[in-house]
Enzyme design. Structure first.
Site, PDB file in Angstrom:
ATOM      1  N   SER A  49      72.258 -70.702 -91.512  1.00  0.00           N
ATOM      2  CA  SER A  49      72.632 -70.885 -90.112  1.00  0.00           C
ATOM      3  C   SER A  49      71.548 -71.478 -89.232  1.00  0.00           C
ATOM      4  O   SER A  49      71.850 -72.125 -88.229  1.00  0.00           O
ATOM      5  CB  SER A  49      73.075 -69.546 -89.522  1.00  0.00           C
ATOM      6  N   HIS A  75      79.300 -71.003 -92.177  1.00  0.00           N
ATOM      7  CA  HIS A  75      79.053 -72.341 -91.642  1.00  0.00           C
ATOM      8  C   HIS A  75      79.528 -73.460 -92.565  1.00  0.00           C
ATOM      9  O   HIS A  75      79.303 -74.635 -92.266  1.00  0.00           O
ATOM     10  CB  HIS A  75      77.561 -72.494 -91.327  1.00  0.00           C
ATOM     11  N   LYS A  99      84.115 -70.082 -86.101  1.00  0.00           N
ATOM     12  CA  LYS A  99      83.285 -71.287 -86.093  1.00  0.00           C
ATOM     13  C   LYS A  99      84.187 -72.508 -86.285  1.00  0.00           C
ATOM     14  O   LYS A  99      84.812 -72.958 -85.339  1.00  0.00           O
ATOM     15  CB  LYS A  99      82.174 -71.157 -87.129  1.00  0.00           C
TER      16      LYS A  99
END
Length: 388
Positions: A179, A207, A239
């Site tokens: 991250s 991610h 996300k």
């Protein structure tokens, strides 16, 4: 004897003196590439909304429709009466999308990571974690009671040495995409090492999910690893998918065990059914609109080429996370503030989130950005980093 007020005040003052004090920004608009802060529009380059879905009209409409039918709150935990039809449908869709037998929703990524690690591991087991793992993975390993061991970042040779000397049940835990550095774990190599040493591999794909792989199924799909290679897969929904919550995907045995034993699942209120319904719509968009991933990939290459041409201190990353290594926490903060004064929102990441003397600007790109906006950011970075 030190009182609580004195202790808390000293801790805050220590942060201020070290240039590590954090302040919240308050958005006055929806999430997007342009956000409004203190009455001013800013180009947003620090959101994890990688595919630009957080305010997508179809997702908003699906949320509104579901809220009208199911209400705003879920009302209870999943095991009482908080498990609604959209939750169930989403779990089945996520299992199919990731190529796993089952999936289980959690209310956040932190809860999913700490929940699965404290449920799977027990005293006498051994857990091996990459040094740059997310805090939730590190906390889960420490909370579990297992012997906690860290290995150098992405160093499969060092990991194999540790595994070969270990006894008992072994779990290796990594981020798919890290991250703060934006680089990826060597998942295929890690899976091979784990197989040789009869260890399980867990991947946090917060991610990578939605962004990587031919269909957007994430890091494990890009590495062609199924449930045998990665028995425990975690990904978040807040996300690339633009909503909220997280899930664990794995075998029937794993998921049923978590339903029965994971305190983070059992003893918390389920996410609102409308959020689950909105996530189903987001998942449909991920399937339908591959252009979002291809456009994002093109922007990443454009940004990296421009940064290299300008001599900016860009770190090695092929993901939507493009950090510029600054070093000094105070200087990183000053550059971030300078950018904000020019209308660019770029976060300064400082210790303890990253190691000492590695403060950085964490730039994140979205499929909703344009080439022109990326070029504008590069120009602003060149001017702000130089102090001009």
């Amino acid at each position: 004897m030190e009182g609580f007020e004195a202790r808390l005040g000293a801790a805050l003052e220590e942060r201020r003196v070290a240039g590590l004090y954090r302040r919240r920004l308050t958005l006055e608009s929806s999430q997007g590439v342009v956000v409004r802060i203190a009455g001013r529009d800013c180009l947003n380059f620090c959101s994890n909304d990688y595919l630009g879905l957080a305010a997508h009209p179809r997702i908003v409409a699906r949320f509104q429709q579901a809220a009208a039918h199911y209400g705003v709150g879920s009302g209870a935990s999943h095991l009482v009466c908080g498990h609604s039809a959209p939750h169930h449908e989403l779990e089945e869709a996520l299992a199919e999308f990731t190529g796993r037998p089952r999936a289980l929703l959690y209310s956040s990524g932190y809860m999913a990571n700490t929940g699965v690690l404290t449920s799977v591991l027990r005293k006498g087991d051994q857990v091996f974690e990459d040094r740059l793992n997310h805090a939730s993975l590190l906390d889960g390993g420490l909370f579990s009671g297992a012997r906690f061991r860290r290995f150098p970042h992405n160093d499969t040779i060092a990991l194999e040495k540790k595994l070969s000397a270990a006894e008992g049940a072994k779990l290796v835990v990594v981020d798919g995409v890290f991250s703060m550095d934006g680089d990826s774990a060597p998942l295929a190599d890690l899976a091979d090492v784990c197989h040789r040493h009869e260890a399980w591999l867990m991947v946090d794909d917060a991610h990578g999910f939605g962004v990587l792989g031919d269909r957007g199924a994430g890091s494990t799909a890009a590495a062609a690893l199924g449930v045998q290679g990665v028995p425990v897969l975690m990904a978040t929904l807040g996300k690339a998918l633009g909503t909220a919550g997280a899930f664990i995907a794995g075998s029937e045995l794993l998921i049923e065990m978590l339903i029965q034993h994971s305190r983070n699942y059992i003893y918390t209120t389920a996410i609102p059914p409308a959020v689950a319904a909105a996530t189903l719509e987001a998942l449909a968009l991920v399937r339908e609109e591959a252009w979002r991933r291809s456009h994002l990939a093109a922007l990443i290459q454009r940004f990296r080429l421009g940064a290299e041409q300008l001599g900016l201190p860009i770190m090695a990353s092929d993901s939507a996370i493009q950090p510029l290594l600054i070093g000094s926490s105070q200087r990183a903060f000053e550059i971030s503030e300078r950018l904000l004064s020019q209308g660019f929102l770029v976060a300064a990441i400082r210790p303890p989130t990253v190691p000492a003397n590695t403060a950085r600007l964490r730039i994140t790109l979205s499929a909703s950005h344009t080439e022109t906006q990326v070029d504008q950011l590069l120009e602003a970075l060149a001017n702000s980093a130089s102090g001009s």
